[in-house]
Design an enzyme around this catalytic site. Structure first.
Site, short mmCIF file in Angstrom:
data_model
loop_
_atom_site.label_atom_id
_atom_site.label_comp_id
_atom_site.label_asym_id
_atom_site.label_seq_id
_atom_site.Cartn_x
_atom_site.Cartn_y
_atom_site.Cartn_z
N TYR A 18 0.90 -1.24 0.13
CA TYR A 18 -0.04 0.07 0.01
C TYR A 18 1.05 1.30 0.04
CZ TYR A 18 -4.43 2.51 0.94
OH TYR A 18 -5.35 3.23 0.52
N ASN A 128 -17.54 3.90 2.79
CA ASN A 128 -18.50 3.78 1.86
C ASN A 128 -19.66 4.61 2.02
OD1 ASN A 128 -16.93 1.97 0.18
ND2 ASN A 128 -17.51 0.19 1.40
N ASN A 159 -24.48 -2.79 -7.06
CA ASN A 159 -24.55 -3.97 -6.05
C ASN A 159 -23.26 -3.91 -5.14
OD1 ASN A 159 -23.29 -4.85 -8.56
ND2 ASN A 159 -23.23 -6.83 -7.64
N ARG A 184 -25.20 -11.27 -14.96
CA ARG A 184 -24.51 -12.35 -14.23
C ARG A 184 -25.58 -13.19 -14.17
NH1 ARG A 184 -23.39 -9.31 -9.29
NH2 ARG A 184 -23.10 -7.60 -10.88
N TYR A 264 -15.87 7.66 -8.66
CA TYR A 264 -15.00 7.25 -7.57
C TYR A 264 -14.55 5.98 -7.48
CZ TYR A 264 -18.83 4.13 -6.03
OH TYR A 264 -19.60 3.12 -5.95
N GLY A 265 -14.37 5.32 -8.62
CA GLY A 265 -13.81 4.02 -8.55
C GLY A 265 -13.41 3.74 -10.08
N MET A 267 -13.13 0.15 -11.40
CA MET A 267 -12.91 -1.35 -11.47
C MET A 267 -12.41 -1.79 -12.62
SD MET A 267 -15.89 -2.39 -9.07
CE MET A 267 -17.20 -2.23 -10.51
N PHE A 289 -14.23 11.74 -6.97
CA PHE A 289 -14.49 11.98 -5.68
C PHE A 289 -13.67 11.11 -4.92
CE2 PHE A 289 -16.26 11.05 -1.47
CZ PHE A 289 -16.42 12.39 -1.02
#
Lengths: 375, 375
Positions: A18, A128, A159, A184, A264-265, A267, A289
Site C-alpha cells: 500500500y 463507503n 450492488n 450475471r 469514485y472508482g 474497477m 470523488f
C-alpha cells in the site's frame, strides 16, 4: 476498540504493497516477553473512550465513541490503546448512546421502529457510507422538493458496498435511482435484493450498451426519463468502458444538461472516453470523488454532522449498514488486563493487539503474527 | 450597421446546413421591384442607434452602439434595420464614444497610449474574445496576487483566434501562459508571433506527446512548473488526442490538483481519453464551455461588464482584436436613403441589405444574391 473492520487496504498495508507505509515500533511479545519490531494493523473502527487526561477539555468525553482521525495513525486491531486527542475524532457522543439505551423502554411511538446503533454499524460508514452520502449531497444540482417531478440518479456497480448505500441514502433524500449492474447468472436475485433496499430501476450493463439498436423495455424506460431531463447525477465506480465498449459513457449519455458525472472508482482499469460534445453542448461535468481527500479538506464538525445523519438513518432503519462477517477477538494465554477499567496510568500499560512484525532493518515480513503487549 | 463580420457559421446558415434556420420573409428587389422570399444574412455585428421609438425608456439611447441580442434575430448584413429593443443589447454607450472622440486632444498622459475603439474592434469580441475572457475568469481556481509565485494556464490551439485572446487576456489578469501548437514548418515564426502577443512558453504538441521519453528543453521547463503545482488551468480546443496519441491529455497531466480542464472546441473530432486517476486522485474537473449558452444563462449587465472590460483592454492597447479582411459595402444603382437621418417613420422604409433568397416553398437557393429594399 469496540469494532474494527478488516479492509482490503489494511491487508495491502500488512503485505507492504500500500502506498501509505506505517513506521515500525518496538513491542513486547505477549507470550515470550521478546522485543519485536512491527506495527498494529487496522486503520478504521470505533473505540469507546475509557479514560482521558485531565488536561483535555470537553471536546472528547469518557463514554464517547471515537474513530482514528487519520488513516494509519492508530492500529485499530487492538483491544486498548493510548492516543493523542488530536489523533481521534468523536463519531458519536456518550449522551447519544444513553438515549439509545433508554429508547427500548420509551413510550414514544417512533422509538418502536428505532434500532440501537452498534459500533459495528458505525465502523464502516466512514468510507463507503460517507462516500455515497457526499456524492449525493455535493453533486446533485436539483433536489426534489415534493412539487417537482421525480429526480433520478444513475449509478453503476450498484450492488457494491457504496452502491447499496447510494440506493438507500438517495431514497432518504427523496431521489430515485437507476442502478446498472454487470450481467450475471443471478441477475433477478440481485435485482430483487437491490429493490428491497429501495432501488427504483435495475438495468444490466449489456442493456445499456446495446442501447437504441436492440432496446430492452428497461432501456426504453430509462431513455424516456433521460429525454425528460430527469436524470440529474451520474455515479461511476467502473471507470471507463466494459472491455472495449463504453458502457460507463452510455450512462453519461442519459444525463440531463449540466449534470455531474462523478467517478469514485475504476474497477475496469480503463480510462473514460468522453465525446467533446458532452462537455461543450451538454455541459456535463466530469469530476472525481475521493473521501480520504474530503476528510483532509473539511473541518471535523462537518464530518460529525454527516455521521450523525447517517446514524439517524441507521437508527430509523432507513439505512442498512454494510454486511460483515464478525471475527471474534483471538484468545491468547497471556491476555492482559481487559477489565472495564484497565490500567491506563502513566505510560505503562498491559493491553493486547495483533502485531505485524517487520525485521529490525524495516523490511517487511508478511506472514508472521504475534500477540503483543504495549509497554 | 457599423460593422458586421462574415463568420463560417453565417456561411453555413446561407448554405442551409446550420442547425439554426432563419424563417424566410418577403422582400422587394432594389432594381426590379420584384417580390422575393429570403432572409438577410449575418448574425453578429455592431450597429449605431439612429432613432428610437419615444415609448422606449433610457435603456438604449440614440448614439449607443448595439449588437443583436440573439444570434439570428437580425440579419446584420444590412445598412439600416428596424429592431425591437428586446432584440438588441448595448455593447457600448454613446457617452463612451464621446470620451473616445475627445481623448485624442486630451492632455491626460494615459490618453497618449490609448487608441480609439472602432466598431470593427467590438464586432467580434462577443464570440472569441468573450470565450477567452470567461474561461480565464470562471475556471481559474487561484489568481496571482503579486505575492505568490506565477500561476500558469496551459492551452492548445494557441494560435487560433480564441487562443490569441487567451494569451493577451491572461497577461492582463496577471497569469502566465503555456501555449501548445501543432507541429508546422513555420513554428519559429508562429512562436515569435505568439510571444509578441505576450505568450510566456510556446511548445509543439509533439514535444508534449514525446514527454518523458525524449524530453525537449521546453518540455522539461513545463514539467518543472507542473511539479511545483503552478499550472492551474487547462484550455482545450482540440478535443481528444492528436491522431492516435492523447496529446490533449498530456496537457491535463501537467495540471495542479483540483484544476479545471475546460474544453471549448473539438478540432480533432476525437473523444477525450481520461484516466480515472486524474478524476479521483488529482481531482481534475473536466468541463466544457460554450459562450452561446453562457449568454442564454447570464443577465445582460454581466455581458456588458465583460465587454466594457474587453473594450478597456483594446483602448489601452493590451488586447489586439481579431484580425479581419475588410469588405466594402457593395454599391448598387438604386441605393436607398443612406443619409444620417434616414426615413424611419412608421413601418415604411427604404433601406438596403443583402438578400439570400429561398424559393417560395422554403427550399434553399445557395447562389443567388439580390440587393433589396425593406418595405
Amino acid at each position: 476498540m469496540l469494532a474494527a473492520p478488516i479492509n482490503p487496504s489494511d491487508i495491502n498495508q500488512v503485505e507492504g504493497v500500500y502506498p501509505i507505509k506505517k513506521k515500525p515500533q518496538e513491542y513486547v511479545d505477549a507470550d515470550s516477553g521478546e522485543k519485536l519490531m512491527g506495527y498494529i494493523g487496522g486503520n478504521e473502527g470505533v473505540a469507546q473512550v475509557v479514560k482521558i487526561d485531565s488536561a483535555i477539555k470537553d471536546e472528547i468525553k469518557v463514554g464517547d465513541w471515537v474513530a482514528p482521525r487519520y488513516p494509519g495513525s492508530l492500529g485499530t486491531w487492538s483491544e486498548y490503546a493510548y492516543a493523542d486527542v488530536e489523533d481521534l475524532v468523536r463519531i458519536r457522543p456518550a449522551e447519544t448512546n444513553e438515549i439509545d439505551n433508554k429508547s427500548e423502554s420509551s413510550t414514544i411511538a417512533s422509538a418502536k421502529t428505532a434500532k440501537m446503533i452498534t459500533p459495528e454499524d458505525l465502523s464502516t460508514v466512514k468510507v463507503n457510507g460517507s462516500t455515497a452520502y457526499r456524492m449525493l449531497s455535493d453533486f446533485m444540482q436539483a433536489k426534489k422538493d415534493g412539487k417537482q417531478e421525480d429526480q433520478y440518479v444513475i449509478q453503476n456497480g450498484a450492488n457494491g458496498s457504496a452502491g447499496q448505500y447510494v440506493i438507500q441514502i438517495a431514497k432518504e433524500l427523496g431521489l430515485k435511482t437507476i442502478n446498472v449492474v454487470r450481467d450475471r447468472e443471478n441477475f433477478e436475485e440481485t435485482k430483487a435484493q437491490l429493490c428491497k433496499l429501495g432501488a427504483d430501476i435495475v438495468i444490466k450493463d449489456s442493456e445499456l450498451v446495446a442501447g437504441n439498436k436492440s432496446p430492452s423495455d428497461t432501456y426504453l424506460q430509462v431513455l424516456a426519463l433521460s429525454k425528460k431531463g430527469l436524470i440529474k447525477l451520474g455515479i461511476n465506480c467502473v471507470g471507463g468502458g466494459i472491455k472495449n465498449k463504453t458502457g460507463s459513457i452510455e450512462m453519461a449519455k442519459m444525463l440531463a444538461n449540466k449534470s455531474y458525472y462523478v467517478t469514485y472508482g475504476a474497477m475496469s482499469k480503463l480510462p473514460l472516453v468522453i465525446p467533446a460534445s458532452f462537455l461543450i453542448f451538454k455541459d456535463i461535468r466530469f469530476v472525481g470523488f475521493w473521501v480520504s481527500q474530503w476528510y483532509v479538506e473539511q473541518p471535523v464538525p462537518k464530518w460529525q454532522e454527516m455521521w450523525q445523519d447517517l446514524g439517524r438513518m441507521i437508527a430509523e432503519n432507513k439505512l442498512k449498514p454494510q454486511p460483515m462477517n464478525p471475527i471474534a477477538w483471538p484468545t491468547v494465554s497471556t491476555t492482559a488486563n481487559t477489565s472495564s477499567s484497565p490500567q491506563t496510568e502513566n505510560t505503562k500499560q498491559s493491553i493486547m493487539g495483533i502485531l505485524f512484525p517487520t525485521s529490525v532493518d524495516g523490511t517487511k515480513k508478511t506472514t508472521a503474527k504475534n500477540y503483543f503487549k504495549f509497554y
